[in-house]
Design an enzyme around this catalytic site. Structure first.
Site, short mmCIF file in Angstrom:
data_model
loop_
_atom_site.label_atom_id
_atom_site.label_comp_id
_atom_site.label_asym_id
_atom_site.label_seq_id
_atom_site.Cartn_x
_atom_site.Cartn_y
_atom_site.Cartn_z
N HIS A 8 -4.78 -1.44 -5.64
CA HIS A 8 -4.11 -0.24 -6.13
C HIS A 8 -5.16 0.83 -6.43
CE1 HIS A 8 -0.42 -2.71 -7.67
NE2 HIS A 8 -0.46 -2.58 -6.37
N ASP A 68 0.81 -1.22 0.00
CA ASP A 68 0.00 0.00 0.00
C ASP A 68 0.84 1.27 0.00
OD1 ASP A 68 -2.39 -1.48 0.12
OD2 ASP A 68 -2.19 -1.67 2.29
P1 IMP Z 1 -2.43 -12.60 1.32
O1 IMP Z 1 -1.53 -11.99 0.32
O2 IMP Z 1 -3.89 -12.32 1.09
O3 IMP Z 1 -2.15 -14.06 1.54
O4 IMP Z 1 -2.11 -11.91 2.75
C1 IMP Z 1 -0.82 -12.03 3.34
C2 IMP Z 1 -0.43 -10.75 4.05
O5 IMP Z 1 -0.22 -9.70 3.09
C3 IMP Z 1 -1.50 -10.23 5.02
O6 IMP Z 1 -0.82 -9.56 6.07
C4 IMP Z 1 -2.24 -9.22 4.18
O7 IMP Z 1 -2.90 -8.24 4.96
C5 IMP Z 1 -1.10 -8.62 3.38
N1 IMP Z 1 -1.58 -8.06 2.10
C6 IMP Z 1 -1.97 -8.75 1.02
N2 IMP Z 1 -2.28 -7.90 0.01
C7 IMP Z 1 -2.09 -6.67 0.48
C8 IMP Z 1 -2.21 -5.35 -0.09
O8 IMP Z 1 -2.57 -5.13 -1.25
N3 IMP Z 1 -1.88 -4.32 0.72
C9 IMP Z 1 -1.46 -4.50 2.01
N4 IMP Z 1 -1.32 -5.68 2.56
C10 IMP Z 1 -1.64 -6.77 1.82
#
Ligand code: IMP
Length: 421
Positions: free
Chosen positions: A41, A13
């Site tokens: 995004h 982010d």
């Molecule tokens: P996953 O990618 O959904 O498996 O999540 C794994 C970790 O990455 C978790 O802590 C999520 O909150 C974080 N995460 C996944 N995608 C994003 C994003 O687009 N922005 C911020 N954190 C993310």
């Protein structure tokens, strides 16, 4: 060879969407090299405000090809919804292509993501529940379904026969009904219908653009602290978020990447669990979160907020080799009397700017220095020298700590609210 990789240098982010949207204006090919619809995004440009999850932020450049790369996990249903939203806003998305070697996020991956993370209890990762982890797990277990497979129904059926018995056992154990392969085959037929003609041989495409010296942008997802190898494991995503992943998942030879833009937010945010040394709590956190509108683009979750973390961003620079840095959301810090910056961690009584392993990071105490803030609203400023001297000093401290030049400074969400140095 003009290949630029854009990567996140914190916990995700950072504002990569805006920076990619900006740099993609001059690109002929924009490739997302990892992740899936977990990305969020936000892009605000002349066409409106958009929240992109799967689509590369280059989708607004009608003259460019926007490719979902081989390193990605693609949820076709989510892709369809995202395209529908764009088309309603008058964006054709005609440049979209999908690598025929990316992985498919299957409906059971999405169910498993939620159930398996919940089952971890206190140790949960707090995933976005978009099926990312289970899809990558099946990929490395050699049980994944590649996007190109949807053109061959018999292949999909054979793979389902191989993997569904075990997947269904897990689902039943977790209290979820078993998946019917006929249901998946029907959906795969719809995906073939809608997306079959967009599948491409990524290697041929990239090689052609490289040979013709046409500009390519590699768009990363998340940030170094959530990288599967280098992040704060296990509180990470399941893919590579660093520029090296641009070579692997983007299908671009490593030596062809000649620019790496590391994107940092002027402070720190994170969603999900795991250590975040500079995290704020209480009123101070609420103020920064509200001012920065820090709510997840994918899940709407309030983001954790904190001051700029020098060791984390420096770690990202070491891993990625930034040729330049983009600092976003500087305007959010206006109005503070002084601004703390974390310059090191105190780990077991020893100050260091290196990144410790997760068990030590959990107890690391941030070492702060404070620099003077600035009062003025800077959101209309378009030149480095018009910034208040305190803002320039803040940026120069960030440059020193990270070890990269702030070549791009963002002072608001719109494409135009950008200072190019
Ligand atoms: P996953 O990618 O959904 O498996 O999540 C794994 C970790 O990455 C978790 O802590 C999520 O909150 C974080 N995460 C996944 N995608 C994003 C994003 O687009 N922005 C911020 N954190 C993310």
């Amino acid at each position: 060879m003009p290949v630029t990789a854009i990567v996140g240098a914190q916990w995700g982010d950072e504002g990569k969407g805006k920076i990619t949207d900006l740099l993609a204006e001059a690109a002929d090919l924009v490739i997302r090299f990892g992740g899936g619809s977990n990305a969020g995004h936000t892009v605000i440009n002349g066409l409106g405000e958009f929240k992109l999850h799967l689509l590369p932020s280059g989708i607004f450049n009608a003259a460019a090809i926007s490719l979902l790369g081989t390193g990605m996990v693609v949820d076709f249903a989510a892709l369809q919804r995202e395209l529908d939203d764009l088309r309603r806003a008058g964006v054709s998305g005609s440049g979209l292509r999908i690598s025929n070697r990316a992985q498919v996020v299957m409906p059971y991956h999405i169910v498993l993501d939620r159930l398996l993370d919940e089952a971890r209890g206190e140790e949960r990762v707090g995933t976005t529940q978009r099926g990312i982890g289970p899809a990558y797990a099946d990929k490395v277990a050699r049980l994944g379904i590649q996007t190109g497979d949807i053109l061959f129904p018999d292949v999909v059926r054979r793979k389902l026969d191989l993997l569904l018995p075990e997947t269904n056992r897990t689902l039943l154990r977790l209290g979820h009904p078993a998946i019917d392969p006929a249901d998946i085959m029907r959906q795969a037929g719809e995906w073939r219908e809608c997306f079959g003609t967009l599948l491409v041989d990524q290697v041929e495409l990239v090689d052609r653009y490289l040979t013709e010296q046409r500009p390519i942008v590699l768009e990363g997802q998340l940030g170094a602290m959530r990288d599967i190898d280098w992040g704060e494991y296990p509180y990470v995503t399941s893919s590579t978020t660093i520029a090296g992943g641009g070579a692997v998942g983007g299908g671009v030879p490593p030596a062809a990447i000649d620019r790496v833009v590391g994107v940092v937010k002027a402070y720190t945010t994170a969603v999900g669990t795991g250590p975040m040394p500079t995290e704020l709590h209480g009123v101070e956190a609420d103020d920064l979160r509200t001012k920065g509108a820090e709510f997840g683009a994918t899940t709407g979750r309030p983001r954790r907020v904190g001051w700029f973390d020098g060791p984390a961003a420096c770690y990202a620079r070491r891993l990625n080799g930034f040729t330049d840095m983009a600092v976003t959301k500087l305007d959010v810090l206006s109005g503070l009397e002084s601004i703390p910056i974390c310059v090191a961690y105190d780990v077991a009584g020893r100050a260091s700017s290196d990144m410790p392993v997760t068990p030590l990071l959990r107890d690391a105490e941030p070492v702060f220095e404070s620099v003077p803030g600035w009062e003025a609203d800077i959101s209309d400023i378009r030149s480095w020298f018009d910034l208040p001297s305190e803002a320039r000093f803040y940026l120069s401290r960030l440059e020193e700590l990270v070890g990269a030049k702030a070549g791009i400074v963002s002072v608001g969400p719109h494409r135009a609210q950008t200072i190019l140095r």
